[in-house]
Write a protein that holds these residues in place. Structure first.
Motif, PDB file in Angstrom:
ATOM      1  N   ALA A  99       0.212  -1.231  -0.385  1.00  0.00           N
ATOM      2  CA  ALA A  99      -0.267  -0.332  -0.186  1.00  0.00           C
ATOM      3  C   ALA A  99       0.689   1.259  -0.063  1.00  0.00           C
ATOM      4  O   ALA A  99       0.383   2.677  -0.881  1.00  0.00           O
ATOM      5  CB  ALA A  99      -0.678  -0.392   1.077  1.00  0.00           C
ATOM      6  N   ARG A 100       1.961   1.402   0.515  1.00  0.00           N
ATOM      7  CA  ARG A 100       2.934   2.712   1.054  1.00  0.00           C
ATOM      8  C   ARG A 100       3.823   2.628  -0.641  1.00  0.00           C
ATOM      9  O   ARG A 100       3.411   3.632  -1.011  1.00  0.00           O
ATOM     10  CB  ARG A 100       4.033   2.537   1.786  1.00  0.00           C
ATOM     11  CG  ARG A 100       3.173   2.033   2.815  1.00  0.00           C
ATOM     12  CD  ARG A 100       3.869   2.137   4.549  1.00  0.00           C
ATOM     13  NE  ARG A 100       3.550   1.868   5.518  1.00  0.00           N
ATOM     14  CZ  ARG A 100       3.148   2.783   6.738  1.00  0.00           C
ATOM     15  NH1 ARG A 100       4.350   3.735   6.734  1.00  0.00           N
ATOM     16  NH2 ARG A 100       2.624   2.254   7.427  1.00  0.00           N
ATOM     17  N   CYS A 101       4.028   1.911  -1.303  1.00  0.00           N
ATOM     18  CA  CYS A 101       4.574   1.845  -2.519  1.00  0.00           C
ATOM     19  C   CYS A 101       3.287   2.091  -3.480  1.00  0.00           C
ATOM     20  O   CYS A 101       3.726   3.524  -4.744  1.00  0.00           O
ATOM     21  CB  CYS A 101       4.923   0.362  -3.050  1.00  0.00           C
ATOM     22  SG  CYS A 101       6.474  -0.029  -1.814  1.00  0.00           S
ATOM     23  N   VAL A 102       2.169   1.559  -3.487  1.00  0.00           N
ATOM     24  CA  VAL A 102       1.168   2.588  -4.365  1.00  0.00           C
ATOM     25  C   VAL A 102       0.939   3.589  -4.439  1.00  0.00           C
ATOM     26  O   VAL A 102       0.613   4.124  -5.249  1.00  0.00           O
ATOM     27  CB  VAL A 102       0.042   1.381  -4.395  1.00  0.00           C
ATOM     28  CG1 VAL A 102      -1.209   1.515  -4.811  1.00  0.00           C
ATOM     29  CG2 VAL A 102       0.893  -0.003  -4.888  1.00  0.00           C
ATOM     30  N   SER A 103       0.892   3.832  -2.755  1.00  0.00           N
ATOM     31  CA  SER A 103       0.672   5.195  -2.761  1.00  0.00           C
ATOM     32  C   SER A 103       1.615   6.244  -3.268  1.00  0.00           C
ATOM     33  O   SER A 103       0.799   7.286  -3.618  1.00  0.00           O
ATOM     34  CB  SER A 103       0.368   5.743  -1.494  1.00  0.00           C
ATOM     35  OG  SER A 103       2.043   5.512  -0.604  1.00  0.00           O
ATOM     36  N   LEU A 104       2.882   5.853  -3.344  1.00  0.00           N
ATOM     37  CA  LEU A 104       3.784   6.363  -4.367  1.00  0.00           C
ATOM     38  C   LEU A 104       3.549   6.737  -5.556  1.00  0.00           C
ATOM     39  O   LEU A 104       4.060   7.778  -6.636  1.00  0.00           O
ATOM     40  CB  LEU A 104       5.254   6.052  -3.858  1.00  0.00           C
ATOM     41  CG  LEU A 104       5.278   5.903  -3.088  1.00  0.00           C
ATOM     42  CD1 LEU A 104       6.947   5.108  -2.791  1.00  0.00           C
ATOM     43  CD2 LEU A 104       5.561   7.298  -2.454  1.00  0.00           C
ATOM     44  N   PHE A 105       2.767   6.018  -6.525  1.00  0.00           N
ATOM     45  CA  PHE A 105       2.109   6.425  -7.896  1.00  0.00           C
ATOM     46  C   PHE A 105       1.727   7.977  -8.198  1.00  0.00           C
ATOM     47  O   PHE A 105       1.276   8.018  -7.359  1.00  0.00           O
ATOM     48  CB  PHE A 105       1.621   4.925  -8.395  1.00  0.00           C
ATOM     49  CG  PHE A 105       2.076   3.685  -8.393  1.00  0.00           C
ATOM     50  CD1 PHE A 105       3.324   3.467  -8.945  1.00  0.00           C
ATOM     51  CD2 PHE A 105       0.836   2.891  -8.613  1.00  0.00           C
ATOM     52  CE1 PHE A 105       3.696   2.363  -8.269  1.00  0.00           C
ATOM     53  CE2 PHE A 105       1.512   1.437  -8.449  1.00  0.00           C
ATOM     54  CZ  PHE A 105       3.210   0.930  -8.368  1.00  0.00           C
TER      55      PHE A 105
END
Length: 139
Positions: A99-105
């Motif tokens: 979720a943290r990685c996806v929030s950076l898109f």
């Protein structure tokens, strides 16, 4: 510190997936296949529930599924240790690296990518709900 969300169906999906991945990394690759199937089922369930394929929970599950599929070939199965450990962290502590990685898109953030944003994203405490909600305290 623990975030056991036993009243949330999503949490139960993650518990089952973590168990299946653990079964896989301990030597039974069938666990990986069943975990992928469960993730596909979970993805469809959440698409119906959220009524949008672009909702943040759908994106997290979609990219999680992609990670599981990338790791499926025998020479890459060592990669399954990453989602296994990460899924247990999500289940027990509420810390979801995906979720943290996806929030950076780019489509999920309103501020430019920076070292400060990366620190805030990966070192902030877990929150109930979406990681994106937890960032409002930093603004």
């Amino acid at each position: 510190m623990f975030m056991i969300e036993y009243k949330d169906i999503g949490w139960w999906y993650w518990v089952a997936t973590a168990g299946l991945l653990t079964y896989g990394v301990l030597g039974e690759p069938t666990g990986f296949i069943i975990a992928i199937g469960l993730t596909v089922f979970q993805l469809f369930h959440f698409v119906i529930r959220e009524r949008s394929i672009t909702a943040f929970p759908i994106q997290v599950r979609f990219f999680y599924l992609i990670l599981l599929l990338v790791a499926l070939p025998k020479p890459l199965q060592f990669i399954y240790w990453v989602p296994t450990i990460g899924t247990w962290a999500q289940v027990i502590f509420g810390y979801c690296t995906m979720a943290r990685c996806v929030s950076l898109f780019p489509w999920n953030r309103s501020e430019p990518l920076s070292l400060d944003l990366l620190k805030k994203t990966f070192f902030s405490r877990p929150v109930r709900g979406s990681i994106k909600q937890g960032f409002t305290a930093y603004k």
